[in-house]
Scaffold this motif. Structure first.
Motif, PDB file in Angstrom:
ATOM      1  N   ASP A 279      -6.307  56.615  50.229  1.00  0.00           N
ATOM      2  CA  ASP A 279      -6.960  57.651  49.429  1.00  0.00           C
ATOM      3  C   ASP A 279      -6.838  57.378  47.925  1.00  0.00           C
ATOM      4  O   ASP A 279      -7.807  57.522  47.174  1.00  0.00           O
ATOM      5  N   VAL A 280      -5.655  56.963  47.472  1.00  0.00           N
ATOM      6  CA  VAL A 280      -5.402  56.786  46.045  1.00  0.00           C
ATOM      7  C   VAL A 280      -5.974  55.472  45.535  1.00  0.00           C
ATOM      8  O   VAL A 280      -6.601  55.422  44.471  1.00  0.00           O
ATOM      9  N   VAL A 281      -5.791  54.408  46.297  1.00  0.00           N
ATOM     10  CA  VAL A 281      -6.171  53.078  45.831  1.00  0.00           C
ATOM     11  C   VAL A 281      -7.582  52.697  46.268  1.00  0.00           C
ATOM     12  O   VAL A 281      -8.340  52.071  45.536  1.00  0.00           O
ATOM     13  N   GLY A 282      -7.925  53.084  47.485  1.00  0.00           N
ATOM     14  CA  GLY A 282      -9.235  52.719  48.009  1.00  0.00           C
ATOM     15  C   GLY A 282      -9.329  51.228  48.267  1.00  0.00           C
ATOM     16  O   GLY A 282      -8.355  50.583  48.639  1.00  0.00           O
ATOM     17  N   ALA A 283     -10.485  50.655  48.022  1.00  0.00           N
ATOM     18  CA  ALA A 283     -10.715  49.246  48.332  1.00  0.00           C
ATOM     19  C   ALA A 283     -10.261  48.318  47.217  1.00  0.00           C
ATOM     20  O   ALA A 283     -10.159  47.109  47.423  1.00  0.00           O
ATOM     21  N   GLY A 284      -9.996  48.856  46.044  1.00  0.00           N
ATOM     22  CA  GLY A 284      -9.666  48.003  44.908  1.00  0.00           C
ATOM     23  C   GLY A 284      -8.207  47.602  44.866  1.00  0.00           C
ATOM     24  O   GLY A 284      -7.393  48.077  45.664  1.00  0.00           O
ATOM     25  N   PRO A 285      -7.854  46.744  43.927  1.00  0.00           N
ATOM     26  CA  PRO A 285      -6.453  46.356  43.766  1.00  0.00           C
ATOM     27  C   PRO A 285      -5.633  47.505  43.200  1.00  0.00           C
ATOM     28  O   PRO A 285      -6.160  48.400  42.536  1.00  0.00           O
ATOM     29  N   ARG A 287      -3.280  49.300  40.692  1.00  0.00           N
ATOM     30  CA  ARG A 287      -3.012  49.208  39.261  1.00  0.00           C
ATOM     31  C   ARG A 287      -1.884  50.169  38.892  1.00  0.00           C
ATOM     32  O   ARG A 287      -1.626  51.148  39.617  1.00  0.00           O
ATOM     33  N   PRO A 288      -1.206  49.943  37.784  1.00  0.00           N
ATOM     34  CA  PRO A 288      -0.148  50.862  37.360  1.00  0.00           C
ATOM     35  C   PRO A 288      -0.621  52.307  37.239  1.00  0.00           C
ATOM     36  O   PRO A 288       0.151  53.240  37.474  1.00  0.00           O
ATOM     37  N   GLY A 289      -1.898  52.507  36.909  1.00  0.00           N
ATOM     38  CA  GLY A 289      -2.416  53.862  36.804  1.00  0.00           C
ATOM     39  C   GLY A 289      -2.435  54.623  38.112  1.00  0.00           C
ATOM     40  O   GLY A 289      -2.527  55.857  38.113  1.00  0.00           O
ATOM     41  N   HIS A 290      -2.345  53.895  39.237  1.00  0.00           N
ATOM     42  CA  HIS A 290      -2.300  54.568  40.538  1.00  0.00           C
ATOM     43  C   HIS A 290      -0.917  55.155  40.851  1.00  0.00           C
ATOM     44  O   HIS A 290      -0.796  56.050  41.700  1.00  0.00           O
ATOM     45  N   LEU A 291       0.120  54.636  40.216  1.00  0.00           N
ATOM     46  CA  LEU A 291       1.491  54.968  40.623  1.00  0.00           C
ATOM     47  C   LEU A 291       1.813  56.467  40.578  1.00  0.00           C
ATOM     48  O   LEU A 291       2.466  56.980  41.493  1.00  0.00           O
ATOM     49  N   PRO A 292       1.410  57.216  39.544  1.00  0.00           N
ATOM     50  CA  PRO A 292       1.747  58.648  39.543  1.00  0.00           C
ATOM     51  C   PRO A 292       1.197  59.405  40.747  1.00  0.00           C
ATOM     52  O   PRO A 292       1.772  60.432  41.155  1.00  0.00           O
ATOM     53  N   ASP A 293       0.086  58.925  41.324  1.00  0.00           N
ATOM     54  CA  ASP A 293      -0.507  59.614  42.473  1.00  0.00           C
ATOM     55  C   ASP A 293       0.027  59.113  43.811  1.00  0.00           C
ATOM     56  O   ASP A 293      -0.303  59.685  44.851  1.00  0.00           O
ATOM     57  N   LEU A 294       0.853  58.085  43.799  1.00  0.00           N
ATOM     58  CA  LEU A 294       1.457  57.582  45.050  1.00  0.00           C
ATOM     59  C   LEU A 294       2.784  58.306  45.280  1.00  0.00           C
ATOM     60  O   LEU A 294       3.858  57.702  45.354  1.00  0.00           O
ATOM     61  N   ILE A 403       0.320  45.557  49.816  1.00  0.00           N
ATOM     62  CA  ILE A 403       0.398  45.025  51.178  1.00  0.00           C
ATOM     63  C   ILE A 403      -0.374  45.906  52.155  1.00  0.00           C
ATOM     64  O   ILE A 403      -1.214  45.433  52.923  1.00  0.00           O
ATOM     65  N   LEU A 404      -0.114  47.221  52.108  1.00  0.00           N
ATOM     66  CA  LEU A 404      -0.742  48.110  53.087  1.00  0.00           C
ATOM     67  C   LEU A 404      -2.199  48.403  52.739  1.00  0.00           C
ATOM     68  O   LEU A 404      -2.948  48.886  53.583  1.00  0.00           O
ATOM     69  N   GLY A 405      -2.613  48.122  51.521  1.00  0.00           N
ATOM     70  CA  GLY A 405      -4.024  48.236  51.196  1.00  0.00           C
ATOM     71  C   GLY A 405      -4.837  47.062  51.719  1.00  0.00           C
ATOM     72  O   GLY A 405      -6.062  47.155  51.820  1.00  0.00           O
ATOM     73  N   ARG A 406      -4.154  45.990  52.069  1.00  0.00           N
ATOM     74  CA  ARG A 406      -4.847  44.773  52.482  1.00  0.00           C
ATOM     75  C   ARG A 406      -4.573  44.385  53.941  1.00  0.00           C
ATOM     76  O   ARG A 406      -5.407  43.766  54.598  1.00  0.00           O
ATOM     77  N   PHE A 407      -3.387  44.765  54.457  1.00  0.00           N
ATOM     78  CA  PHE A 407      -2.993  44.320  55.786  1.00  0.00           C
ATOM     79  C   PHE A 407      -2.440  45.469  56.623  1.00  0.00           C
ATOM     80  O   PHE A 407      -2.009  46.496  56.102  1.00  0.00           O
ATOM     81  N   ARG A 408      -2.439  45.255  57.925  1.00  0.00           N
ATOM     82  CA  ARG A 408      -1.729  46.110  58.862  1.00  0.00           C
ATOM     83  C   ARG A 408      -0.624  45.260  59.469  1.00  0.00           C
ATOM     84  O   ARG A 408      -0.894  44.183  60.012  1.00  0.00           O
ATOM     85  N   LEU A 409       0.614  45.732  59.349  1.00  0.00           N
ATOM     86  CA  LEU A 409       1.768  44.955  59.773  1.00  0.00           C
ATOM     87  C   LEU A 409       2.346  45.477  61.077  1.00  0.00           C
ATOM     88  O   LEU A 409       2.272  46.673  61.380  1.00  0.00           O
ATOM     89  N   SER A 410       2.960  44.573  61.817  1.00  0.00           N
ATOM     90  CA  SER A 410       3.652  44.936  63.045  1.00  0.00           C
ATOM     91  C   SER A 410       4.973  44.179  63.087  1.00  0.00           C
ATOM     92  O   SER A 410       5.012  42.969  62.829  1.00  0.00           O
ATOM     93  N   VAL A 411       6.056  44.885  63.361  1.00  0.00           N
ATOM     94  CA  VAL A 411       7.376  44.248  63.460  1.00  0.00           C
ATOM     95  C   VAL A 411       7.524  43.641  64.840  1.00  0.00           C
ATOM     96  O   VAL A 411       7.412  44.341  65.853  1.00  0.00           O
TER      97      VAL A 411
END
Length: 446
Positions: A279-285, A287-294, A403-411
């Motif tokens: 929701d906060v980052v969307g498809a883009g990379p 950025r530091p400006g996203h941090l307050p909303d995370l 990482i989670l904006g680009r990949f889905r991880l499994s342990v």
């Protein structure tokens, strides 16, 4: 006095938490063979040792001796060398300075995480701990060395630091064994320290020979003077660099290594974390400006720090006779402080062994009664509070969201995961991860 050696040798961090709980947070003396330290875990007592009476409780003695060969005299010691190093380095780790390099760090995180595409294409599993260390090393290299250290050489430091961490713990946990007696880990530790010196020392010599006006740590150190007003020598600069490298990268790498097994065991937390990042980052990379909303991302990281603080063992030696919680502490006695143990005390944490990021929801502590300042101190406290805290608060969420904006991880490693015999609190088991690209598998959440 608590006979503690067998439990301590099995799983030291968990043993300290158990002893603290059984003692209801009171000061208790542990019998570790011929070594008898006091375990100090109640927040009131921790505050007394690390803040209000900190000058009486020094970082010295048998517990600290194994660290001297690795870190020398710098921010991880006490006395004049520590005061001078802290004065030089602290301006480079303030929120204001970190903000000036945050955009570049975000670029570096994004570029480094993109390299995982190759692992996905090859269907390759990765070592989560090693990858977290490599990512952090890549980012911290800019802050400390200003790219005076090439990537290949920089990547040699991380495995050497991890080897040193795993090897020196035998000395830390058995400080009563004389140094002329070889114990497991001694040879590997010395080899790891030499590997670090082989990388760092040539860079230091070159930087000293051609000083510049850069804002990176090594440039600042080359322009700085010691407590006698003289230029720092090569060893002083080397000690400061290695100390701050470990403080800046090891904590974050350790926390992020624990994060993936925790999310794997708590899919509800993982799903909410993923939803916030989407929701906060969307498809883009990111950025530091996203941090307050995370905000939830920050809560997840805070809870991970509570459960698995990298600096799980903070020993001190009493300089003069004192009293803590009604217990007489004689001069020369060793005290053991453990954030891992304090942050699991039932008196201050409901269901302390459960992973619950909601503990750190805005306003939560106020509604339940303000939490004691030293019920939660993953970065230490008082004058020795970790310099890398502000760097963590920027870099860790940037990495997680990238990482989670680009990949889905499994342990892939079967649990449960236990704490290992390491100076920083890494899992005993390797955290093996498999991944897929988010664009190909939007439904999978860990």
């Amino acid at each position: 006095m608590r006979r503690a050696l067998p439990e301590f040798l099995r799983e030291p961090a968990a043993a300290l938490a158990g002893f603290a709980q059984q003692a209801d947070g009171e000061v208790v003396r542990l019998e570790l063979g011929p070594f008898r330290p006091y375990l100090v875990t109640h927040p009131d007592h921790v505050q007394q040792v690390v803040r209000t009476e900190w000058t009486n409780y020094q970082r010295q003695g048998m517990f600290w001796r194994p660290l001297e060969r690795l870190f020398g005299d710098s921010i991880l010691t006490d006395g004049e060398h520590w005061r001078n190093s802290r004065k030089i380095l602290q301006p480079l780790f303030t929120p204001q300075y970190i903000a000036t390099i945050a955009d570049e760090m975000a670029d570096r995180v994004a570029g480094r995480v993109e390299e995982w595409d190759e692992h996905v294409r090859a269907g390759r599993k990765i070592d989560g701990g090693a990858e977290m260390s490599d990512i952090l090393g890549y980012i911290v290299n800019r802050t400390l060395f200003g790219d005076k250290l090439n990537r290949h050489d920089g990547e040699r430091i991380n495995p050497a630091l991890e080897t040193a961490s795993r090897s020196l713990v035998y000395r830390i946990l058995m400080p009563f064994v004389p140094y002329f007696v070889r114990i497991p880990g001694d040879r590997a530790f010395l080899k790891a320290v030499k590997a670090i010196d082989d990388v760092v020392s040539p860079v230091v010599r070159k930087a000293m020979a051609t000083p510049d006006d850069g804002a990176d740590v090594i440039s600042v150190l080359c322009r700085s003077v010691d407590e006698n007003g003289e230029r720092l020598d090569a060893k002083q600069i080397r000690d400061a660099l290695v100390s701050v490298y470990a403080a800046s990268s090891e904590t974050t790498a350790t926390i992020l290594t624990w994060l993936w097994p925790l999310l794997d065991r708590h899919p509800d937390v993982a799903a909410r974390l993923q939803a916030e990042i989407d929701d906060v980052v969307g498809a883009g990379p990111v950025r530091p400006g996203h941090l307050p909303d995370l905000r939830y991302t920050r809560m997840v990281l805070q809870e991970t720090l509570r459960m698995y603080p990298a600096g799980w063992l903070l020993p001190r030696v009493a300089v003069e006779d004192a009293e803590i919680g009604g217990v007489r502490i004689r001069s020369g006695s060793t005290l053991v402080i453990s954030p891992y143990a304090t942050q699991r005390l039932e008196e201050f944490w409901e269901r302390p062994d459960e992973f619950d990021p909601e503990r750190f929801a805005p306003g939560r502590s106020e509604s339940e009664g303000r939490r004691h300042r030293y019920a939660y101190f993953p970065f230490g406290g008082g004058p020795h509070r970790c310099l890398g805290e502000h760097l963590f608060n920027v870099v860790a969420p940037l990495i997680v969201a990238s990482i989670l904006g680009r990949f889905r991880l499994s342990v892939r490693t079967p649990g449960p995961f236990t704490t290992g015999w390491t100076a920083s609190l890494r899992p005993r088991q390797k955290v093996e991860l498999s991944m897929s690209c988010a664009g190909r598998d939007r439904s999978g959440v860990l």
